[in-house]
Design a protein around this motif. Structure first.
Motif, short mmCIF file in Angstrom:
data_model
loop_
_atom_site.label_atom_id
_atom_site.label_comp_id
_atom_site.label_asym_id
_atom_site.label_seq_id
_atom_site.Cartn_x
_atom_site.Cartn_y
_atom_site.Cartn_z
N ILE A 629 1.13 -1.88 0.29
CA ILE A 629 0.22 0.44 0.18
C ILE A 629 1.03 1.53 -0.30
O ILE A 629 2.00 0.94 0.16
N LYS A 630 0.46 2.35 0.04
CA LYS A 630 0.58 3.52 -0.40
C LYS A 630 -0.12 4.97 0.37
O LYS A 630 -0.99 4.63 0.03
N VAL A 631 1.31 5.45 1.63
CA VAL A 631 0.13 6.30 1.89
C VAL A 631 0.48 7.78 1.57
O VAL A 631 1.66 7.73 1.89
N VAL A 643 0.56 6.21 11.63
CA VAL A 643 0.53 5.24 11.04
C VAL A 643 0.56 3.84 10.92
O VAL A 643 -0.15 2.51 11.29
N ARG A 667 5.20 10.49 1.51
CA ARG A 667 4.73 9.43 0.59
C ARG A 667 5.45 8.13 1.26
O ARG A 667 6.80 8.12 1.22
N LEU A 684 -6.79 -0.29 5.66
CA LEU A 684 -7.19 1.03 5.30
C LEU A 684 -8.33 1.65 5.64
O LEU A 684 -8.05 3.25 6.15
N LEU A 687 -6.68 4.25 8.49
CA LEU A 687 -5.42 4.78 8.26
C LEU A 687 -6.73 6.11 8.03
O LEU A 687 -5.86 6.73 7.78
N ARG A 688 -7.18 6.25 7.25
CA ARG A 688 -8.35 6.70 6.98
C ARG A 688 -8.96 7.45 8.09
O ARG A 688 -9.41 8.59 7.40
N VAL A 693 -3.41 11.86 6.71
CA VAL A 693 -3.54 10.71 5.82
C VAL A 693 -3.84 11.99 5.32
O VAL A 693 -5.58 11.81 4.65
N ARG A 695 -4.04 9.95 1.64
CA ARG A 695 -4.31 9.42 0.00
C ARG A 695 -4.10 8.16 0.75
O ARG A 695 -2.98 7.88 1.41
N ILE A 696 -4.28 6.98 0.23
CA ILE A 696 -4.47 5.46 0.49
C ILE A 696 -4.51 4.61 -0.73
O ILE A 696 -6.26 4.79 -0.98
N ARG A 698 -4.19 1.06 -3.62
CA ARG A 698 -3.38 -0.35 -2.56
C ARG A 698 -2.14 -0.29 -4.12
O ARG A 698 -3.22 -0.13 -4.64
#
Length: 701
Positions: A629-631, A643, A667, A684, A687-688, A693, A695-696, A698
């Motif tokens: 995933i990219k946060v 996080v 990022r 997810l 994390l939101r 944060v 944007r998240i 996959r």
């Protein structure tokens, strides 16, 4: 022959009269068997086994060993059989002769393969009885002493083999004199010009330094007498090969190698060793980092001594060795010191524990390797040990070669520990399995009951024991898994042609196996799993007009559970997890690789109905999978910690993390351990909820 009488005279000093009589009988028997045979030098052939027996006689070896030395070429070079030797001289002698004999009657594809198999057989015999290698080393030593009659190509091949195999074995067994002479002769014939240049240079330097050496000897002797130590002090010139290797390793010229002389102090007991060391350190300044205590921590071959390099007169470094007379005996004769000054009735179980352990590791490497060249690779790795001493959690010292990792340590403890290791703690801190170990490290291995060796371990393990066990496991376990997967893949292909797999008879299988050029049905199934055969093609070749499947049977997808082992791999590009729509691709030599349906890699590749398989997730999957995933978050202090805390709350582990920042935003790329898509969605959502944060996503490619 005068040499024969010398042998009988020398051995009569420690052998019984009946043992000397047996040697005389063996000599006469060997002389008759080798009658008419001559060495390349023109001497009668019997002169060679006689010389070998005399070398072993200086080590005071027992009568069976010397008898076998006199007969060691009889089976190989004459019509005499092992059974005849057994009948005349006893089974132990026959076994020793057989262990030394080469495999001359088996055909090999290459000289390298033949020689590797010879080493394999010799070392297997050695592992059963160490006297085999003692005979072989004496045999090689005499051959090296008489190597000058051979042509240059043979000289260099035999010399290189001596430096790579025989000299290190002699060193590993503590046979110091044989080891050094083999090195010197190996160097002389491997690099004849370099050898001549160094001989000339050392002769010139010897005259200039003789006065300095005498001065150092007198000073040491006087200092030791001051404290009442009864000691024998000797100076020795370092061997040419040792000087040459120092020049090569440190990129020095001969004039820059100052310590070409070493000194040895022999005292009565261990406490005197340390007293002598203190006196010498007060006489000459020790060079930092150049002290080794092999008395407290002996070498693998049982060698014990104190080593210290001191700064002598005129700034010349001098190497000191301090040991007791008993230590000196073991240092010079190694495993052979077991027989030296002892009766021939002693058994052979009283070898140094580390030497016995190494011999046992040879047996394990032999049993774990079916390929002779592979075994020789293991042997060469283990013949060049360094001085890495590490501790178990219980405080036991373990010796490993330089460059060893936590995986090597795990296999050194036990093969089961190595096969199941998943992590390591070094000095109380978590560390990767590939971490290089240093002397003094305290190592603890973490295991898991369902863990298996990873093929990537082979790229960094340093010991032959670890390499042998990993390869053995991969070959055998992967093969069994491949057979099972191949059967499932073939059954699916047959059902797609409306053929009931149960209707395929043995005759059809035998014909297909014969036509495919494989050895068995299992081998063909394994090749399908590894992508070397396509299930659809095999199914077509296997089927003749057969009864169709019943209405209830259809070609369903292959069920994926994630516990299939090495034959099923999950693509790193899209990292599929349970709940994703998936597709299987047969990749040659890799087996079945699982991708997500929407993976960009397979979308851009040319599809083939033969290489793509219909697969589906099974039920009750218990293992975890990797998700990428990219946060993107506001670049604030503590955001990473928040996080990571949310990920931990959601019962997930972070396998890897990478970060980059452009000022306002950071990022973060995570590889997480998740159970399925539902578990990932839960992470997810958590994390939101973090305020910073932004944007998240996959990542699937």
């Amino acid at each position: 022959m005068p040499e024969a009488e010398l042998l009988f005279s020398e051995t009569s000093q420690y052998l019984k009269s009946e043992d000397v009589a047996q040697l005389r009988n063996a000599y006469l028997f060997g002389q008759g068997a080798h009658s008419g045979q001559f060495r390349k030098s023109g001497e009668p052939y019997i002169s060679h086994p006689l010389a070998v027996a005399r070398i072993l006689g200086t080590l005071h070896l027992d009568a069976p060993t010397l008898t076998a030395a006199l007969l060691h070429d009889v089976v190989e070079d004459t019509d005499i059989s092992k059974a005849e030797i057994s009948e005349r001289f006893g089974e132990p002698v026959a076994e020793l002769v057989d262990g030394v004999s080469k495999l001359t009657k088996i055909e090999f594809q290459t000289q390298e393969e033949a020689q590797a198999e010879n080493f394999r057989k010799m070392l297997l015999a050695m592992a059963r009885d160490v006297r085999v290698i003692l005979i072989k080393l004496a045999d090689r030593l005499h051959n090296m002493r008489t190597l000058g009659v051979m042509d240059q190509v043979k000289q260099r091949r035999i010399a290189r083999e001596t430096l790579e195999i025989y000299a290190p074995i002699a060193h590993r067994l503590g046979l110091n004199n044989i080891y050094q002479e083999l090195q010197e002769l190996g160097f002389r014939y491997s690099y004849p010009l370099r050898y001549k240049v160094l001989v000339k240079a050392t002769k010139a330097a010897r005259g200039n330094r003789r006065e300095v050496v005498g001065k150092i000897l007198d000073a040491i002797d006087l200092k030791l007498k001051e404290v009442g130590l009864d000691a024998e002090v000797t100076g020795r010139e370092k061997h040419l090969y040792s000087i040459y290797m120092k020049m090569v390793d440190k990129h020095l010229s001969f004039s820059e190698v100052l310590d070409i002389y070493g000194f040895r102090v022999i005292v009565k007991d261990i406490s005197s060793c340390y007293v002598a060391l203190g006196m010498l350190h007060s006489l000459y300044k020790p060079i930092p980092g150049k002290f080794k205590d092999y008395i407290a921590i002996p070498k693998n071959n049982g060698y014990q001594s104190l080593h210290s390099t001191l700064l002598g007169p005129f700034g010349i470094p001098i190497e000191m060795q301090i040991r007791t007379a008993e230590m000196h005996r073991i240092a010079e004769n190694g495993v052979a010191s077991h027989w030296l000054y002892k009766s021939s009735d002693d058994d052979f179980d009283d070898l140094h524990p580390e030497t016995s352990q190494w011999l046992q590791s040879l047996v394990e490497a032999l049993s774990g390797s079916t390929d002779s060249l592979e075994f020789l690779e293991h042997l060469k790795i283990d013949l060049f040990p360094g001085d890495v001493y590490v501790f178990t959690p219980q405080g036991k010292i373990m010796t490993l070669p330089r460059g060893s990792t936590a995986v090597d340590f795990a296999y050194a403890v036990h093969s089961d520990v190595g096969n199941c290791c998943v992590a390591a703690k070094i000095n109380g801190e978590n560390a990767p399995l590939r971490t290089l170990l240093k002397t003094g490290d305290r190592v603890e291995i973490v295991t898991a009951p369902y863990a298996k060796p990873n093929p990537s371990w082979l790229s960094y393990v340093a010991t032959g024991r670890a390499r042998s066990h990993i390869r053995y496991f991969l070959k055998n376990i992967q093969y069994d898994e491949s057979v099972k997967l191949g059967e499932r893949m073939l059954n699916q292909a047959l059902l797609s042609f409306n053929i009931n797999p149960d209707t395929i008879n043995e005759t059809q299988w035998e014909k297909l196996v014969r036509d495919s050029g494989v050895k068995s049905k299992d081998e063909l199934l394994a090749e399908m799993a590894l992508g070397k055969q396509f299930p659809a093609v095999v199914a077509k070749r296997l089927t003749l007009p057969l009864e169709s499947v019943s209405n209830e049977q259809t070609a369903g997808p292959i069920t994926i559970l994630g516990t299939e082992g090495l034959t099923v791999q999950f693509a790193k590009c899209c990292r599929p997890i349970p709940g994703d729509a998936i597709v299987g691709i047969i990749k040659k030599d890799h087996g079945l690789v699982i991708h997500t349906h929407d993976c960009a890699i397979i979308a851009n590749s040319q599809k083939s109905s033969e290489s793509y398989l219909d697969v589906a997730w099974g039920k009750d999957i218990t293992r975890t999978f990797e998700a990428n995933i990219k946060v993107t978050a506001v670049n604030k202090q503590g955001v990473l910690a928040r996080v990571a805390a949310e990920i931990a709350k959601a019962e997930s582990n972070i396998d890897d993390i990478a970060m980059e920042s452009d000022g306002d935003y950071t990022r973060m790329r995570f590889i997480l351990q998740v159970n399925n898509r539902h578990h990932l969605a839960q992470i997810l959502r958590s994390l939101r909820r973090i305020k910073d944060v932004a944007r998240i996503i996959r990542i699937k490619s």
